[in-house]
Scaffold this motif. Structure first.
Motif, PDB file in Angstrom:
ATOM      1  N   VAL A  20     -42.699  22.698  61.365  1.00  0.00           N
ATOM      2  CA  VAL A  20     -41.091  22.616  61.471  1.00  0.00           C
ATOM      3  C   VAL A  20     -40.775  21.134  61.377  1.00  0.00           C
ATOM      4  CG1 VAL A  20     -41.006  24.836  62.520  1.00  0.00           C
ATOM      5  CG2 VAL A  20     -41.216  22.780  63.824  1.00  0.00           C
ATOM      6  N   GLU A  21     -39.735  20.745  60.921  1.00  0.00           N
ATOM      7  CA  GLU A  21     -39.340  19.281  60.866  1.00  0.00           C
ATOM      8  C   GLU A  21     -38.094  18.918  61.837  1.00  0.00           C
ATOM      9  OE1 GLU A  21     -38.564  17.599  56.930  1.00  0.00           O
ATOM     10  OE2 GLU A  21     -40.421  18.525  56.205  1.00  0.00           O
ATOM     11  N   VAL A  22     -38.246  17.775  62.578  1.00  0.00           N
ATOM     12  CA  VAL A  22     -37.223  17.354  63.503  1.00  0.00           C
ATOM     13  C   VAL A  22     -36.923  15.851  63.331  1.00  0.00           C
ATOM     14  CG1 VAL A  22     -37.528  19.550  65.307  1.00  0.00           C
ATOM     15  CG2 VAL A  22     -38.674  17.036  65.366  1.00  0.00           C
ATOM     16  N   GLU A  23     -35.869  15.651  63.680  1.00  0.00           N
ATOM     17  CA  GLU A  23     -35.291  14.093  63.665  1.00  0.00           C
ATOM     18  C   GLU A  23     -35.811  13.575  65.039  1.00  0.00           C
ATOM     19  OE1 GLU A  23     -34.207  10.830  61.478  1.00  0.00           O
ATOM     20  OE2 GLU A  23     -33.773  13.062  60.743  1.00  0.00           O
ATOM     21  N   ALA A  24     -36.573  12.589  65.032  1.00  0.00           N
ATOM     22  CA  ALA A  24     -36.748  11.994  66.488  1.00  0.00           C
ATOM     23  C   ALA A  24     -37.586  10.721  66.417  1.00  0.00           C
ATOM     24  CB  ALA A  24     -37.794  13.037  67.232  1.00  0.00           C
ATOM     25  N   ALA A  25     -37.203  10.014  67.380  1.00  0.00           N
ATOM     26  CA  ALA A  25     -37.828   8.490  67.210  1.00  0.00           C
ATOM     27  C   ALA A  25     -38.827   8.398  68.328  1.00  0.00           C
ATOM     28  CB  ALA A  25     -36.688   7.402  67.650  1.00  0.00           C
ATOM     29  N   THR A  26     -38.984   9.422  69.447  1.00  0.00           N
ATOM     30  CA  THR A  26     -40.030   9.363  70.309  1.00  0.00           C
ATOM     31  C   THR A  26     -40.693  10.909  70.578  1.00  0.00           C
ATOM     32  OG1 THR A  26     -38.374   9.848  72.212  1.00  0.00           O
ATOM     33  CG2 THR A  26     -38.694   7.542  71.639  1.00  0.00           C
ATOM     34  N   VAL A  27     -41.663  10.755  71.351  1.00  0.00           N
ATOM     35  CA  VAL A  27     -42.298  12.032  71.561  1.00  0.00           C
ATOM     36  C   VAL A  27     -41.158  13.140  72.561  1.00  0.00           C
ATOM     37  CG1 VAL A  27     -44.050  13.256  72.911  1.00  0.00           C
ATOM     38  CG2 VAL A  27     -44.606  11.421  71.146  1.00  0.00           C
ATOM     39  N   MET A  30     -38.526  14.207  70.324  1.00  0.00           N
ATOM     40  CA  MET A  30     -39.148  15.295  69.340  1.00  0.00           C
ATOM     41  C   MET A  30     -39.359  16.740  70.203  1.00  0.00           C
ATOM     42  SD  MET A  30     -42.818  16.300  68.051  1.00  0.00           S
ATOM     43  CE  MET A  30     -43.285  16.089  69.831  1.00  0.00           C
ATOM     44  N   LEU A  31     -39.735  16.661  71.368  1.00  0.00           N
ATOM     45  CA  LEU A  31     -39.786  17.837  72.159  1.00  0.00           C
ATOM     46  C   LEU A  31     -38.390  18.655  72.360  1.00  0.00           C
ATOM     47  CD1 LEU A  31     -42.814  16.783  74.486  1.00  0.00           C
ATOM     48  CD2 LEU A  31     -42.915  18.312  72.529  1.00  0.00           C
ATOM     49  N   ASP A  32     -37.510  17.566  72.875  1.00  0.00           N
ATOM     50  CA  ASP A  32     -36.183  18.057  73.106  1.00  0.00           C
ATOM     51  C   ASP A  32     -35.427  18.803  72.024  1.00  0.00           C
ATOM     52  OD1 ASP A  32     -36.403  17.059  75.674  1.00  0.00           O
ATOM     53  OD2 ASP A  32     -35.334  15.356  75.269  1.00  0.00           O
ATOM     54  N   ALA A  33     -35.674  17.915  70.628  1.00  0.00           N
ATOM     55  CA  ALA A  33     -35.247  18.448  69.456  1.00  0.00           C
ATOM     56  C   ALA A  33     -36.061  20.102  68.990  1.00  0.00           C
ATOM     57  CB  ALA A  33     -35.372  17.511  68.385  1.00  0.00           C
ATOM     58  N   ILE A  58     -51.281  11.942  72.625  1.00  0.00           N
ATOM     59  CA  ILE A  58     -50.514  11.098  73.430  1.00  0.00           C
ATOM     60  C   ILE A  58     -50.317  11.847  74.830  1.00  0.00           C
ATOM     61  CG2 ILE A  58     -48.118  10.511  73.767  1.00  0.00           C
ATOM     62  CD1 ILE A  58     -49.421   9.222  71.236  1.00  0.00           C
ATOM     63  N   ALA A  59     -50.807  11.133  75.866  1.00  0.00           N
ATOM     64  CA  ALA A  59     -50.719  11.758  77.336  1.00  0.00           C
ATOM     65  C   ALA A  59     -49.743  11.254  78.009  1.00  0.00           C
ATOM     66  CB  ALA A  59     -52.274  11.499  77.812  1.00  0.00           C
ATOM     67  N   ASN A  60     -48.710  12.332  78.301  1.00  0.00           N
ATOM     68  CA  ASN A  60     -47.716  12.003  79.271  1.00  0.00           C
ATOM     69  C   ASN A  60     -46.762  10.849  79.087  1.00  0.00           C
ATOM     70  OD1 ASN A  60     -48.308  14.144  80.680  1.00  0.00           O
ATOM     71  ND2 ASN A  60     -50.110  13.067  81.927  1.00  0.00           N
ATOM     72  N   ASN A  61     -46.601  10.620  77.551  1.00  0.00           N
ATOM     73  CA  ASN A  61     -45.650   9.363  77.386  1.00  0.00           C
ATOM     74  C   ASN A  61     -44.618   9.668  76.386  1.00  0.00           C
ATOM     75  OD1 ASN A  61     -44.603   6.960  76.671  1.00  0.00           O
ATOM     76  ND2 ASN A  61     -46.238   6.018  75.769  1.00  0.00           N
ATOM     77  N   ARG A  62     -43.426  10.253  76.995  1.00  0.00           N
ATOM     78  CA  ARG A  62     -42.480  10.810  76.351  1.00  0.00           C
ATOM     79  C   ARG A  62     -41.807   9.680  75.334  1.00  0.00           C
ATOM     80  NH1 ARG A  62     -39.875  15.653  77.141  1.00  0.00           N
ATOM     81  NH2 ARG A  62     -38.014  14.655  76.734  1.00  0.00           N
ATOM     82  N   ALA A  63     -42.145   8.164  75.730  1.00  0.00           N
ATOM     83  CA  ALA A  63     -41.410   7.220  74.936  1.00  0.00           C
ATOM     84  C   ALA A  63     -42.492   6.767  73.755  1.00  0.00           C
ATOM     85  CB  ALA A  63     -41.522   5.963  75.926  1.00  0.00           C
ATOM     86  N   ALA A  64     -43.532   7.507  73.614  1.00  0.00           N
ATOM     87  CA  ALA A  64     -44.426   7.139  72.467  1.00  0.00           C
ATOM     88  C   ALA A  64     -43.574   7.141  71.250  1.00  0.00           C
ATOM     89  CB  ALA A  64     -45.541   7.973  72.362  1.00  0.00           C
ATOM     90  N   PRO A  65     -43.699   6.332  70.355  1.00  0.00           N
ATOM     91  CA  PRO A  65     -42.977   6.350  69.180  1.00  0.00           C
ATOM     92  C   PRO A  65     -43.411   7.686  67.996  1.00  0.00           C
ATOM     93  CG  PRO A  65     -44.344   4.536  68.990  1.00  0.00           C
ATOM     94  CD  PRO A  65     -44.618   5.264  70.174  1.00  0.00           C
ATOM     95  N   VAL A  66     -42.426   8.126  67.396  1.00  0.00           N
ATOM     96  CA  VAL A  66     -42.751   8.995  66.184  1.00  0.00           C
ATOM     97  C   VAL A  66     -41.971   8.590  65.220  1.00  0.00           C
ATOM     98  CG1 VAL A  66     -42.408  11.372  65.716  1.00  0.00           C
ATOM     99  CG2 VAL A  66     -42.836  10.740  67.872  1.00  0.00           C
ATOM    100  N   LYS A  67     -42.690   8.189  63.958  1.00  0.00           N
ATOM    101  CA  LYS A  67     -42.018   7.555  62.948  1.00  0.00           C
ATOM    102  C   LYS A  67     -41.556   8.859  61.823  1.00  0.00           C
ATOM    103  CE  LYS A  67     -45.674   5.052  62.513  1.00  0.00           C
ATOM    104  NZ  LYS A  67     -46.831   4.427  62.013  1.00  0.00           N
TER     105      LYS A  67
END
Length: 81
Positions: A20-27, A30-33, A58-67
């Motif tokens: 699935v594709e989602v628009e997100a800048a962070t992990v 992405m999970l929220d989307a 990525i372990a417990n880092n919701r701020a990790a970037p997603v390009k």
């Protein structure tokens, strides 16, 4: 948009889709989307799962970037002993 790969038992909550594709800048975004787009995924996300972005777990880092071109895999939570 990030392409998110779902493990087999999660696909039923995303209309059978493996990716699935989602628009997100962070992990976290992405999970929220994912939860907004596919509410059936929410229990698995809230229970905890592992996320791999471009081959790195990525372990417990919701701020990790997603390009936008990142390849993301949702994995059953990895447990150590």
């Amino acid at each position: 948009m990030a392409k998110v790969h779902l493990w087999a038992s999660l696909r039923r909550f995303a209309d059978g889709q493996e990716v699935v594709e989602v628009e997100a800048a962070t992990v976290g975004q992405m999970l929220d989307a994912l939860e907004r787009a596919h509410p059936g995924l929410a229990p698995a996300i809230k229970a905890g799962l592992s996320v791999a972005v471009d081959g790195e777990v990525i372990a417990n880092n919701r701020a990790a970037p997603v390009k936008p071109d990142s390849e993301v895999y949702l994995l059953q939570r990895l447990k150590g002993g």
